[in-house]
Design an enzyme around this catalytic site. Structure first.
Site, PDB file in Angstrom:
ATOM      1  N   GLU A  28      43.798  36.070 -34.870  1.00 54.28           N
ATOM      2  CA  GLU A  28      44.971  35.312 -35.318  1.00 54.28           C
ATOM      3  C   GLU A  28      45.831  34.930 -34.117  1.00 54.28           C
ATOM      4  O   GLU A  28      45.889  35.649 -33.124  1.00 54.28           O
ATOM      5  CB  GLU A  28      45.776  36.118 -36.342  1.00 54.28           C
ATOM      6  CG  GLU A  28      46.169  37.530 -35.910  1.00 54.28           C
ATOM      7  CD  GLU A  28      47.455  37.572 -35.094  1.00 54.28           C
ATOM      8  OE1 GLU A  28      48.186  36.564 -35.096  1.00 54.28           O
ATOM      9  OE2 GLU A  28      47.718  38.608 -34.466  1.00 54.28           O
ATOM     10  N   PHE A  29      46.509  33.800 -34.249  1.00 52.81           N
ATOM     11  CA  PHE A  29      47.455  33.329 -33.231  1.00 52.81           C
ATOM     12  C   PHE A  29      48.759  32.950 -33.936  1.00 52.81           C
ATOM     13  O   PHE A  29      49.135  31.783 -33.999  1.00 52.81           O
ATOM     14  CB  PHE A  29      46.882  32.146 -32.458  1.00 52.81           C
ATOM     15  CG  PHE A  29      45.637  32.463 -31.680  1.00 52.81           C
ATOM     16  CD1 PHE A  29      45.725  33.024 -30.407  1.00 52.81           C
ATOM     17  CD2 PHE A  29      44.391  32.228 -32.212  1.00 52.81           C
ATOM     18  CE1 PHE A  29      44.579  33.331 -29.678  1.00 52.81           C
ATOM     19  CE2 PHE A  29      43.233  32.537 -31.501  1.00 52.81           C
ATOM     20  CZ  PHE A  29      43.327  33.088 -30.229  1.00 52.81           C
TER      21      PHE A  29
ATOM     22  N   LYS B 235      42.239  36.509 -27.502  1.00 51.71           N
ATOM     23  CA  LYS B 235      43.558  36.823 -28.049  1.00 51.71           C
ATOM     24  C   LYS B 235      44.357  37.674 -27.057  1.00 51.71           C
ATOM     25  O   LYS B 235      45.535  37.403 -26.783  1.00 51.71           O
ATOM     26  CB  LYS B 235      43.420  37.557 -29.379  1.00 51.71           C
ATOM     27  CG  LYS B 235      44.726  38.144 -29.943  1.00 51.71           C
ATOM     28  CD  LYS B 235      45.754  37.062 -30.201  1.00 51.71           C
ATOM     29  CE  LYS B 235      47.109  37.651 -30.601  1.00 51.71           C
ATOM     30  NZ  LYS B 235      47.093  38.386 -31.860  1.00 51.71           N
TER      31      LYS B 235
ATOM     32  N   ASN C 105      47.888  36.459 -24.985  1.00 41.64           N
ATOM     33  CA  ASN C 105      49.147  37.203 -25.005  1.00 41.64           C
ATOM     34  C   ASN C 105      49.517  37.728 -23.618  1.00 41.64           C
ATOM     35  O   ASN C 105      50.693  37.744 -23.241  1.00 41.64           O
ATOM     36  CB  ASN C 105      49.060  38.359 -26.000  1.00 41.64           C
ATOM     37  CG  ASN C 105      49.296  37.907 -27.430  1.00 41.64           C
ATOM     38  OD1 ASN C 105      49.658  36.762 -27.674  1.00 41.64           O
ATOM     39  ND2 ASN C 105      49.068  38.793 -28.378  1.00 41.64           N
TER      40      ASN C 105
ATOM     41  N   GLY D 111      65.402  36.987 -19.025  1.00 37.40           N
ATOM     42  CA  GLY D 111      66.209  37.658 -20.040  1.00 37.40           C
ATOM     43  C   GLY D 111      66.083  39.159 -19.983  1.00 37.40           C
ATOM     44  O   GLY D 111      65.845  39.749 -18.927  1.00 37.40           O
TER      45      GLY D 111
ATOM     46  N   CYS E 115      53.194  42.716 -30.568  1.00 36.08           N
ATOM     47  CA  CYS E 115      51.996  42.194 -29.901  1.00 36.08           C
ATOM     48  C   CYS E 115      51.975  42.431 -28.394  1.00 36.08           C
ATOM     49  O   CYS E 115      51.089  43.120 -27.886  1.00 36.08           O
ATOM     50  CB  CYS E 115      51.844  40.702 -30.188  1.00 36.08           C
ATOM     51  SG  CYS E 115      51.415  40.335 -31.902  1.00 36.08           S
TER      52      CYS E 115
ATOM     53  N   LYS F  97      51.887  46.162 -27.014  1.00 36.19           N
ATOM     54  CA  LYS F  97      50.669  46.828 -27.490  1.00 36.19           C
ATOM     55  C   LYS F  97      49.419  46.218 -26.869  1.00 36.19           C
ATOM     56  O   LYS F  97      48.517  46.940 -26.413  1.00 36.19           O
ATOM     57  CB  LYS F  97      50.604  46.727 -29.017  1.00 36.19           C
ATOM     58  CG  LYS F  97      49.315  47.250 -29.642  1.00 36.19           C
ATOM     59  CD  LYS F  97      49.369  47.175 -31.149  1.00 36.19           C
ATOM     60  CE  LYS F  97      49.235  45.766 -31.673  1.00 36.19           C
ATOM     61  NZ  LYS F  97      47.875  45.233 -31.576  1.00 36.19           N
TER      62      LYS F  97
ATOM     63  N   LYS G 258      63.097  39.287 -31.374  1.00 35.34           N
ATOM     64  CA  LYS G 258      63.229  37.848 -31.175  1.00 35.34           C
ATOM     65  C   LYS G 258      63.922  37.276 -32.401  1.00 35.34           C
ATOM     66  O   LYS G 258      64.034  37.940 -33.437  1.00 35.34           O
ATOM     67  CB  LYS G 258      61.857  37.191 -30.964  1.00 35.34           C
ATOM     68  CG  LYS G 258      60.927  37.314 -32.165  1.00 35.34           C
ATOM     69  CD  LYS G 258      59.568  36.669 -31.929  1.00 35.34           C
ATOM     70  CE  LYS G 258      59.652  35.166 -31.939  1.00 35.34           C
ATOM     71  NZ  LYS G 258      58.310  34.529 -31.902  1.00 35.34           N
TER      72      LYS G 258
END
Length: 464
Positions: A154-155, A210, A214, A259, A266, A269, A326
């Site tokens: 998944e994205f 994936k 990330n 920031g 995600c 991990k 977020k």
């Protein structure tokens, strides 16, 4: 097409609902009976914009239903999608126990050909483990079954997951089985706006892509936070540096904001899982390790700025705007705000926080309300506060009532952890504004009587 999705958490529920929305008959299974009951009523157990409405719509049309029965789900599905959690173990590697349990259950109950799809984020080689687990389950039941296995990562971005699913920029299918590729290609066909969207590859490449995606995004964030640190040291403004970098089409503007560091379910991990995969293969992935180290250090930057200003935070009242990792989510996993709260309390400060969605932090529930509390209004948090920390850049925080801050705060120190107010002109207001990587931030001590820089103000007096 008949699809069964195992797991009604974030990945499973968004995937199940999205597939139902494009016309498939979907059964979503979860072991939590209360969650299943609530989902049938359209009550989603986490916040994701647009998801609750889409669940309700798909349930009403009959294309989506929920169950706790593995037998029903497996009997239903031509595609059996595994979307359960893979939480980190102590060494950072992914815990595959839930994935393996589902695979063994499928093997024990399957009586027709099906494609077993691994949707969860898993280490390279997991498809082989799942294939063996399904076969083991079938062997234990005494049944000979025919099945195929595919990786289909998944994205989905939290806060934008529905749009990510319905308007994907890539759909990855990893399999060596022609039947699996054909079936999954047909399943996703309604979402493929162009042939380039669907990408077919080996299972291992699919599993790695994936993590690689990330890790790249996290690397950009940590890189910019290092540049912000250097900007503070040399007297540059990271906002200007970012602007120039973003103008280069080879770099682009995404994930270039300095920031308070990244968090969520995600990036932290997945980075640790990559390091663990490297260790398993006798590889020292120094770059990935440095990304983690930079981010861990960055989560202390806001408190360090306040300490540099005050000297000590003991007895100070600290307001925090933003608790989720977020905007547009209520997810607090590895949120930078949690690190800040822990350190503030350890320094002897009191904390009053506000977040548009997060109203409770279980890890701080035993702390007395005179030391830590969450309030419903952002401006209630700043009453009698000595410092305001902006940690999460919710859009409702963008318009700042600086006059109200000056009126209600004891001392108006603003530590902007997302540079949200970098273009805010505080004029001659008694506000000390500290951004991240912005050495030219505004402080009232630098200004003269007429709102000019001190020396210029004195010169004006001399010639007037």
């Amino acid at each position: 097409m008949k699809v069964s999705v195992f797991g009604a958490g974030y990945v499973g529920l968004v995937s199940a609902t999205g597939l139902a929305a494009i016309g498939h008959q979907v059964v979503c299974i979860d072991v939590d009976a209360e969650r299943v009951e609530r989902l049938m009523l359209g009550e989603v157990p986490f916040y994701e914009p647009g998801l609750s409405e889409l669940v309700t719509e798909c349930v009403a049309t009959g294309r989506l239903r929920f169950t706790t029965s593995s037998h029903d789900a497996i009997a239903h599905g031509e595609v059996l999608m595994i979307g359960v959690g893979t939480p980190p173990l102590l060494d950072g590697s992914a815990d595959l126990s839930q994935v393996i349990n589902v695979a063994q259950t499928i093997g024990g109950l399957l009586d027709h050909f099906a494609v077993v799809v691994v949707k969860s984020t898993v280490p390279v080689g997991t498809s082989d483990i799942v294939r063996q687990a399904v076969a083991d389950g079938a062997r234990a039941s005494g049944e000979a079954i025919d099945f195929a296995v595919a990786s289909n990562p998944e994205f989905l971005k939290e806060g934008d997951a529905v749009r990510d699913f319905m308007q994907p920029d890539r759909i990855v299918i990893g399999s060596s089985d022609a039947r699996a590729i054909e079936i999954l290609s047909a399943m996703y066909a309604p979402l493929c706006s162009s042939p380039k969207v669907l990408m077919v590859m080996s299972e291992r490449s699919s599993e790695l892509c994936k993590y690689a995606s990330n890790a790249m995004l996290a690397t950009r964030i940590s890189f910019m936070n290092e540049i912000a640190k250097l900007s503070d040291a040399v007297g540059a403004d990271v906002i200007d540096v970012q602007r120039v970098m973003a103008a280069d089409p080879r770099i682009g503007s995404k994930y270039l904001s300095a920031g308070a560091g990244f968090g969520g379910s995600c990036f932290p991990k997945d980075l640790r899982a990559i390091v663990a995969m490297g260790n398993d293969n006798d590889m020292n992935l120094n770059l990935i390790k440095s990304v983690i180290e930079v981010n861990d250090a960055q989560q202390n930057v806001l408190l360090d700025k306040a300490l540099q200003h005050f000297g000590s935070l003991k007895g100070k009242r600290c307001a925090i705007w933003g608790l989720s990792f977020k905007p547009e989510t209520d997810d607090i996993r590895d949120a930078p705000a949690l690190t800040l709260i822990r350190r503030l309390l350890a320094e002897g400060a009191t904390v009053v926080a506000h977040d548009p969605l997060v109203k409770w932090l279980p890890m701080f529930s035993s702390i007395a309300p005179n030391l830590f509390e969450i309030v419903d209004c952002q401006y209630d948090a700043v009453v009698d506060a000595d410092v305001l920390f902006l940690v999460t850049e919710w859009k409702q925080f963008r318009e700042l009532d600086a006059d109200r801050l000056v009126r209600d705060m004891r001392e108006c120190l603003i530590v902007d952890g997302r540079n949200l107010w970098h273009d805010k002109d505080f004029g001659a207001m008694p506000v000390t504004y500290l951004g991240v990587g912005r050495s030219s931030s505004h402080s009232p001590a630098e200004f003269g009587e007429f709102g000019e820089f001190g020396e210029l103000g004195e010169l004006r007096k001399l010639v007037s």
